[in-house]
Design a protein around this motif. Structure first.
Motif, short mmCIF file in Angstrom:
data_model
loop_
_atom_site.label_atom_id
_atom_site.label_comp_id
_atom_site.label_asym_id
_atom_site.label_seq_id
_atom_site.Cartn_x
_atom_site.Cartn_y
_atom_site.Cartn_z
N THR A 102 0.81 -1.23 0.00
CA THR A 102 0.00 0.00 0.00
C THR A 102 0.84 1.27 0.00
OG1 THR A 102 -0.22 -0.07 2.42
CG2 THR A 102 -1.98 -1.12 1.12
N THR A 103 2.14 1.15 -0.18
CA THR A 103 3.00 2.34 -0.22
C THR A 103 2.57 3.33 -1.29
OG1 THR A 103 4.90 1.25 0.81
CG2 THR A 103 5.38 3.16 -0.58
N PRO A 104 2.23 2.91 -2.52
CA PRO A 104 1.79 3.92 -3.50
C PRO A 104 0.60 4.75 -3.00
CG PRO A 104 2.27 1.87 -4.60
CD PRO A 104 2.33 1.58 -3.13
N LEU A 105 -0.33 4.12 -2.31
CA LEU A 105 -1.47 4.86 -1.77
C LEU A 105 -1.04 5.81 -0.66
CD1 LEU A 105 -4.04 1.92 -1.67
CD2 LEU A 105 -3.98 3.82 -3.30
N ASP A 106 -0.04 5.40 0.12
CA ASP A 106 0.47 6.27 1.17
C ASP A 106 1.19 7.48 0.57
OD1 ASP A 106 0.87 6.64 4.09
OD2 ASP A 106 2.98 6.56 3.51
N VAL A 107 1.94 7.26 -0.49
CA VAL A 107 2.62 8.37 -1.17
C VAL A 107 1.58 9.37 -1.69
CG1 VAL A 107 3.99 9.00 -3.22
CG2 VAL A 107 4.69 7.06 -1.78
N LEU A 108 0.54 8.86 -2.32
CA LEU A 108 -0.51 9.74 -2.85
C LEU A 108 -1.22 10.50 -1.73
CD1 LEU A 108 -1.92 7.37 -5.60
CD2 LEU A 108 -0.57 9.46 -5.96
N LYS A 109 -1.48 9.82 -0.62
CA LYS A 109 -2.12 10.47 0.53
C LYS A 109 -1.26 11.62 1.04
CE LYS A 109 -0.95 9.35 4.29
NZ LYS A 109 -0.01 10.03 5.22
N THR A 110 0.03 11.37 1.16
CA THR A 110 0.94 12.41 1.65
C THR A 110 1.02 13.58 0.68
OG1 THR A 110 2.24 10.75 2.83
CG2 THR A 110 3.32 12.85 2.38
N ARG A 111 1.09 13.30 -0.60
CA ARG A 111 1.18 14.37 -1.60
C ARG A 111 -0.09 15.23 -1.60
NH1 ARG A 111 5.50 14.16 -5.49
NH2 ARG A 111 7.02 12.75 -4.58
N ILE A 112 -1.23 14.60 -1.44
CA ILE A 112 -2.48 15.36 -1.39
C ILE A 112 -2.49 16.26 -0.16
CG2 ILE A 112 -4.96 15.11 -0.90
CD1 ILE A 112 -5.03 12.95 -3.06
N MET A 113 -2.05 15.72 0.98
CA MET A 113 -2.03 16.52 2.21
C MET A 113 -1.10 17.72 2.09
SD MET A 113 -2.06 13.74 5.27
CE MET A 113 -3.56 12.86 5.71
N LEU A 114 -0.03 17.57 1.33
CA LEU A 114 0.98 18.62 1.24
C LEU A 114 0.81 19.54 0.03
CD1 LEU A 114 4.16 16.62 2.27
CD2 LEU A 114 2.84 18.24 3.66
N HIS A 115 -0.04 19.16 -0.91
CA HIS A 115 -0.21 19.95 -2.13
C HIS A 115 -0.75 21.33 -1.78
CE1 HIS A 115 -1.10 20.68 -6.38
NE2 HIS A 115 -0.23 19.70 -6.59
N LYS A 116 -0.20 22.33 -2.42
CA LYS A 116 -0.61 23.72 -2.10
C LYS A 116 -2.08 23.98 -2.41
CE LYS A 116 3.85 25.89 -2.23
NZ LYS A 116 4.19 25.54 -0.90
N GLU A 117 -2.55 23.51 -3.55
CA GLU A 117 -3.97 23.67 -3.89
C GLU A 117 -4.64 22.30 -3.80
OE1 GLU A 117 -1.74 24.40 -6.75
OE2 GLU A 117 -1.26 26.28 -5.74
N ARG A 118 -5.95 22.33 -3.73
CA ARG A 118 -6.70 21.07 -3.73
C ARG A 118 -6.51 20.40 -5.08
NH1 ARG A 118 -9.14 20.30 0.69
NH2 ARG A 118 -10.48 18.64 0.01
N ILE A 119 -6.28 19.12 -5.08
CA ILE A 119 -6.08 18.38 -6.32
C ILE A 119 -6.72 17.01 -6.15
CG2 ILE A 119 -3.81 17.50 -5.56
CD1 ILE A 119 -2.97 17.69 -8.55
N GLY A 120 -7.28 16.51 -7.24
CA GLY A 120 -7.91 15.19 -7.23
C GLY A 120 -6.86 14.09 -7.31
N LEU A 121 -7.25 12.92 -6.88
CA LEU A 121 -6.35 11.77 -6.85
C LEU A 121 -5.87 11.38 -8.25
CD1 LEU A 121 -5.01 9.52 -5.19
CD2 LEU A 121 -7.12 8.20 -5.46
#
Length: 177
Positions: A102-121
């Motif tokens: 599940t590491t790819p999902l964890d990477v995506l979760k972290t990137r969404i949390m840190l992204h400056k603007e809201r972005i879809g998965l």
């Protein structure tokens, strides 16, 4: 239910680790003041959907694998029972395996949390693969495996220890009656 508490804690942790905040308290206060125009709930729960998307497969892998490994190991034991240490080892292996998968999902979760603007998965995933390559979805896999393996060993090892103690106590009480 755990994500109701885990997601805000993750958001604060991620923002503290990857930004100019000097402490978690400073990141927390920043989110409380809504200086990022997301709103209180949206700020603290950024990445909620992706966290759930990670947690469901993680748990669906970890616990069935944990039970499978315990049953396989118990088959080779004289009394068909495993020790708390063996249960902890099964928990560690199951947790590490679930973490890796599940590491790819964890990477995506972290990137969404840190992204400056809201972005879809989907948009984030496409951008990430295009800009950094597919391998970027595996960033942090080894530390994640090590951390979750240790956690699985401790958490499920304690579970096995308490289960063992209570089972032994129950068997002693039956013999005394």
């Amino acid at each position: 239910m755990a994500c109701l508490f885990r997601v805000p804690a993750e958001v604060v942790k991620q923002r503290t680790q990857a930004s100019h905040f000097k402490s978690s308290l400073e990141a927390f206060k920043f989110l409380l003041k809504d200086q990022n125009n997301e709103g209180l709930i949206r700020g603290f729960y950024r990445g909620w959907n992706t966290t759930i998307l990670r947690e469901i497969p993680f748990t669906s892998i970890q616990y069935p694998l944990y039970e499978f490994l315990k049953k396989k190991w118990a088959f080779y034991e004289e009394n068909n029972k495993i020790s708390p240490l063996q249960g902890a080892t099964c928990g560690s292996i199951a947790g590490g395996t679930a973490a890796a998968l599940t590491t790819p999902l964890d990477v995506l979760k972290t990137r969404i949390m840190l992204h400056k603007e809201r972005i879809g998965l989907v948009a984030l995933t496409k951008n990430l693969i295009k800009e950094e390559g597919f391998k970027s979805l595996l960033n942090g896999m080894v530390p994640r495996i090590l951390w979750i393996s240790a956690g699985g060993f401790i958490y499920l090892g304690m579970y096995e220890t308490v289960h063992f103690i209570l089972t032994e106590r129950n068997e002693i009480n039956k013999k005394l009656q």
